[in-house]
Design an enzyme around this catalytic site. Structure first.
Site, PDB file in Angstrom:
ATOM      1  N   ARG A   1      66.347  37.396  23.858  1.00  0.00           N
ATOM      2  CA  ARG A   1      64.998  37.658  24.387  1.00  0.00           C
ATOM      3  C   ARG A   1      63.973  37.653  23.260  1.00  0.00           C
ATOM      4  NH1 ARG A   1      64.252  42.934  26.063  1.00  0.00           N
ATOM      5  NH2 ARG A   1      62.141  42.164  25.933  1.00  0.00           N
TER       6      ARG A   1
ATOM      7  N   ASP B   1      60.740  49.808  16.449  1.00  0.00           N
ATOM      8  CA  ASP B   1      61.562  48.618  16.686  1.00  0.00           C
ATOM      9  C   ASP B   1      62.524  48.333  15.542  1.00  0.00           C
ATOM     10  OD1 ASP B   1      58.984  46.742  18.481  1.00  0.00           O
ATOM     11  OD2 ASP B   1      60.300  48.399  19.060  1.00  0.00           O
TER      12      ASP B   1
ATOM     13  N   CYS C   1      63.755  49.815  31.323  1.00  0.00           N
ATOM     14  CA  CYS C   1      64.753  49.386  30.328  1.00  0.00           C
ATOM     15  C   CYS C   1      65.442  50.644  29.800  1.00  0.00           C
ATOM     16  CB  CYS C   1      64.068  48.657  29.197  1.00  0.00           C
ATOM     17  SG  CYS C   1      63.166  49.790  28.204  1.00  0.00           S
TER      18      CYS C   1
ATOM     19  N   ARG D   1      59.066  54.148  30.138  1.00  0.00           N
ATOM     20  CA  ARG D   1      58.069  53.055  30.101  1.00  0.00           C
ATOM     21  C   ARG D   1      57.045  53.173  31.244  1.00  0.00           C
ATOM     22  NH1 ARG D   1      60.407  49.128  26.764  1.00  0.00           N
ATOM     23  NH2 ARG D   1      58.322  48.619  26.053  1.00  0.00           N
TER      24      ARG D   1
ATOM     25  N   LYS E   1      57.148  37.718  18.576  1.00  0.00           N
ATOM     26  CA  LYS E   1      57.255  37.885  20.034  1.00  0.00           C
ATOM     27  C   LYS E   1      56.103  38.766  20.542  1.00  0.00           C
ATOM     28  CE  LYS E   1      60.085  41.160  21.822  1.00  0.00           C
ATOM     29  NZ  LYS E   1      59.469  42.054  22.813  1.00  0.00           N
ATOM     30  N   ASN E   2      55.864  39.874  19.850  1.00  0.00           N
ATOM     31  CA  ASN E   2      54.911  40.858  20.369  1.00  0.00           C
ATOM     32  C   ASN E   2      53.455  40.494  20.109  1.00  0.00           C
ATOM     33  OD1 ASN E   2      57.099  42.151  21.358  1.00  0.00           O
ATOM     34  ND2 ASN E   2      57.096  43.795  19.828  1.00  0.00           N
TER      35      ASN E   2
HETATM   36  C1  EPZ Z   1      55.151  47.535  22.663  1.00  0.00           C
HETATM   37  O1  EPZ Z   1      55.682  48.086  23.853  1.00  0.00           O
HETATM   38  C2  EPZ Z   1      56.205  46.565  22.144  1.00  0.00           C
HETATM   39  N1  EPZ Z   1      56.438  45.516  23.141  1.00  0.00           N
HETATM   40  C3  EPZ Z   1      57.503  47.348  21.897  1.00  0.00           C
HETATM   41  O2  EPZ Z   1      58.447  46.431  21.359  1.00  0.00           O
HETATM   42  C4  EPZ Z   1      57.216  48.433  20.863  1.00  0.00           C
HETATM   43  O3  EPZ Z   1      58.394  49.206  20.655  1.00  0.00           O
HETATM   44  C5  EPZ Z   1      56.113  49.348  21.385  1.00  0.00           C
HETATM   45  O4  EPZ Z   1      54.937  48.572  21.691  1.00  0.00           O
HETATM   46  C6  EPZ Z   1      55.728  50.417  20.382  1.00  0.00           C
HETATM   47  O5  EPZ Z   1      55.333  49.827  19.192  1.00  0.00           O
HETATM   48  C7  EPZ Z   1      55.587  44.481  23.197  1.00  0.00           C
HETATM   49  O6  EPZ Z   1      54.615  44.417  22.460  1.00  0.00           O
HETATM   50  C8  EPZ Z   1      55.903  43.417  24.203  1.00  0.00           C
HETATM   51  P1  EPZ Z   1      53.717  51.511  24.074  1.00  0.00           P
HETATM   52  P2  EPZ Z   1      54.745  48.987  24.830  1.00  0.00           P
HETATM   53  O7  EPZ Z   1      52.887  51.408  25.290  1.00  0.00           O
HETATM   54  O8  EPZ Z   1      53.372  48.477  24.784  1.00  0.00           O
HETATM   55  C9  EPZ Z   1      54.263  55.586  26.349  1.00  0.00           C
HETATM   56  C10 EPZ Z   1      60.481  45.272  21.253  1.00  0.00           C
HETATM   57  O9  EPZ Z   1      61.634  45.626  20.978  1.00  0.00           O
HETATM   58  N2  EPZ Z   1      53.376  55.059  27.400  1.00  0.00           N
HETATM   59  O10 EPZ Z   1      53.059  51.472  22.744  1.00  0.00           O
HETATM   60  O11 EPZ Z   1      55.430  49.070  26.147  1.00  0.00           O
HETATM   61  C11 EPZ Z   1      55.598  54.868  26.284  1.00  0.00           C
HETATM   62  O12 EPZ Z   1      56.493  55.363  27.238  1.00  0.00           O
HETATM   63  C12 EPZ Z   1      59.627  46.147  22.139  1.00  0.00           C
HETATM   64  O13 EPZ Z   1      59.925  44.228  20.845  1.00  0.00           O
HETATM   65  C13 EPZ Z   1      52.908  55.939  28.383  1.00  0.00           C
HETATM   66  O14 EPZ Z   1      53.227  57.103  28.376  1.00  0.00           O
HETATM   67  O15 EPZ Z   1      54.842  50.393  24.110  1.00  0.00           O
HETATM   68  C14 EPZ Z   1      56.041  55.161  24.873  1.00  0.00           C
HETATM   69  O16 EPZ Z   1      56.637  56.438  24.830  1.00  0.00           O
HETATM   70  C15 EPZ Z   1      60.340  47.408  22.603  1.00  0.00           C
HETATM   71  N3  EPZ Z   1      52.093  55.439  29.365  1.00  0.00           N
HETATM   72  C16 EPZ Z   1      54.731  55.190  24.085  1.00  0.00           C
HETATM   73  O17 EPZ Z   1      53.698  55.345  25.064  1.00  0.00           O
HETATM   74  C17 EPZ Z   1      51.703  54.132  29.385  1.00  0.00           C
HETATM   75  O18 EPZ Z   1      50.930  53.742  30.286  1.00  0.00           O
HETATM   76  C18 EPZ Z   1      54.437  53.914  23.305  1.00  0.00           C
HETATM   77  O19 EPZ Z   1      54.625  52.819  24.187  1.00  0.00           O
HETATM   78  C19 EPZ Z   1      52.187  53.261  28.372  1.00  0.00           C
HETATM   79  C20 EPZ Z   1      53.013  53.751  27.393  1.00  0.00           C
END
Ligand code: EPZ
Length: 445
Positions: A409, A317, A128, A133, A34-35
């Site tokens: 999903r 995850d 979510c 996020r 998915k990712n």
């Molecule tokens: C991706 O989400 C994945 N989703 C998530 O999988 C996964 O848990 C996550 O990466 C971490 O590996 C997809 O790829 C579609 P991040 P993403 O930006 O990109 C903070 C699943 O279950 N952050 O790496 O949204 C954020 O709040 C999903 O498949 C900021 O602060 O995650 C978090 O604490 C859930 N500012 C940390 O960074 C920003 O602008 C990591 O989030 C963006 C993120």
């Protein structure tokens, strides 16, 4: 088109029923990631023609992304398991709040729209239950590339003459923001250097897909990625890699039920941190002629301390699926969730089944039960929902899991797969494009 109108909060198609207590046994193949698929779909917008994602997972998030791309003017269709995206006429630049609200990862379309047309307007991505996020790092990357971005709280508007290469140094590692920077830079004028990048495999797969389209990218998989902008990209054509999180979820199912499974198409080298923990709890595994043989019959050791980290550390995850396994192991385990602020919602549901889990802030302490008991539980998000299936397969008696649409999903055929491995499990609904109507009320992350 099925348009099942149900009273808000009640969804008759939204239940998974399980009768647990049987060790899973047999062979299983893992869906496409998915990712990896979602950013590849966004990247397809950067070519004014046809791209194809082979072996793309047929899951609700992919259908949602399809719907969003069609809203921009793309034409999409499936040929067997291959998803075709014709973006020749995908020149609209507005994504409704209703649509972005369904899909957290819609936000990376902003970089693709700017790269293609120099502007993009979209509703804020869905929130979510696993955490706040924010998207500050996404906006930072696009501003560094020369876009003017106005964040109106529920709506974002971005525009630029043409994006120009820049030095982008992320304040923290973010998978989505790294993808955003990459999608904005590949057609920008000049060189871009991204530092403090995320190193998740999905970044590498996205860059592989983009290089196949003619992009000039090096350093993906490391903290520093260098991109030289090109004038245009040709059509993408790549196989979607096996889903490492789905594979880890299935390995947890074998551990929770003390069963033995063979994964036919394991994601090579992407589960090392997880497999190290698998061994620590008493699981055994070996790679043999490209397959992964996992034996959960010896699972019995609690985990004194484990924390989730950015890749290559233990993946956030798989924190919930592992928690479900630890709920079946007597003794005290301790998990620290470093990536998201609120990813222990599963604990309350596992306690209903007989575990004893206390969570405070980023820490959860799990006292497992020698046997869990089936009951009524509810999923609130994707990975926690999948973890409830694992616990139900291990538990004595019957379990009803509401909120199955969250699970659909991200997992293409999790119930069919567990049934093929001997699990007694039934999904009362199905994932189909039509069912998206039903899922609207269940905001995706
Ligand atoms: C991706 O989400 C994945 N989703 C998530 O999988 C996964 O848990 C996550 O990466 C971490 O590996 C997809 O790829 C579609 P991040 P993403 O930006 O990109 C903070 C699943 O279950 N952050 O790496 O949204 C954020 O709040 C999903 O498949 C900021 O602060 O995650 C978090 O604490 C859930 N500012 C940390 O960074 C920003 O602008 C990591 O989030 C963006 C993120």
């Amino acid at each position: 088109m099925i348009n099942v109108k149900v009273p808000l909060g009640v969804n008759v198609l939204d239940e998974i029923r399980v009768t647990g207590g049987k060790p899973l046994r047999g062979r299983v193949s893992v869906q496409g990631s998915k990712n990896a698929a979602l950013p590849m779909m966004a990247a397809s917008l950067l070519h004014r023609g046809v791209s194809v994602l082979r072996g793309c997972p047929k899951i609700a998030d992919v259908y949602c992304m399809e719907e969003i791309l069609e809203g921009l003017g793309a034409v999409t269709w499936w040929e067997g398991r291959d998803l075709y995206l014709d973006c020749a006429k995908a020149d609209r630049t507005v994504i409704s709040e209703e649509n972005t609200g369904k899909m957290r990862s819609s936000v990376i379309l902003l970089g693709a729209m700017l790269g293609r047309n120099g502007k993009g307007f979209m509703g804020y991505p869905g929130g979510c239950v696993i955490g706040k996020r924010p998207i500050d790092l996404h906006i930072y990357a696009l501003k560094k590339l020369g876009a003017s971005v106005t964040d109106r709280g529920n709506f974002i508007s971005a525009s630029c003459g043409k994006l120009t290469g820049a030095e982008i140094s992320f304040a923290k590692s973010s998978v989505g923001a790294t993808e955003q920077g990459i999608l904005g830079a590949v057609l920008a004028e000049g060189e871009t250097v991204l530092s403090h990048c995320a190193c998740e495999p999905e970044i590498v797969w996205l860059c592989r897909y983009l290089r196949g389209m003619g992009a000039k990218i090096t350093g993906d998989g490391s903290r520093n990625i260098r991109i030289t902008g090109v004038g245009e990209l040709t059509g993408g054509d790549m196989k979607v890699p096996a889903d490492r999180i789905a594979a880890g979820t299935y390995l947890c199912a074998a551990a929770a039920t003390r069963g033995k499974i063979i994964i036919e198409n394991p994601p090579e080298g992407e589960l090392d941190a997880f497999l190290e923990v698998y061994r620590k709890i008493g699981g055994q595994y070996e790679g043999k002629s490209g397959k992964l043989i996992a034996d959960g019959s010896g699972v019995r050791f609690p985990v004194p301390f484990l924390e989730t980290e950015e890749y290559p550390g233990f993946p956030t995850d798989l924190q919930s699926p592992l928690m479900a396994v630890l709920a079946t192991i007597p003794g005290e385990s301790h998990i620290r969730e470093n990536i998201f602020e609120d990813r222990f919602k599963l604990a309350g549901e596992l306690n209903k089944m007989g575990a004893f889990i206390t969570a405070s802030g980023r820490d959860a302490w799990i006292r497992g039960a020698s046997s869990l008991s089936g009951c009524q539980v509810a999923a609130e998000e994707l990975r926690g929902g999948a973890a409830l299936i694992l616990a139900a397969l291990a538990a004595r008696g019957n379990t009803s899991i509401k909120g199955a649409s969250f699970i659909r999903r991200g997992y293409e055929h999790i119930c069919e797969d567990f049934a093929a491995l001997g699990g007694i499990i039934e999904d009362t609904g199905t994932t189909s494009y039509e069912n998206i109507q039903i899922q609207e009320k269940n905001k995706a992350d």
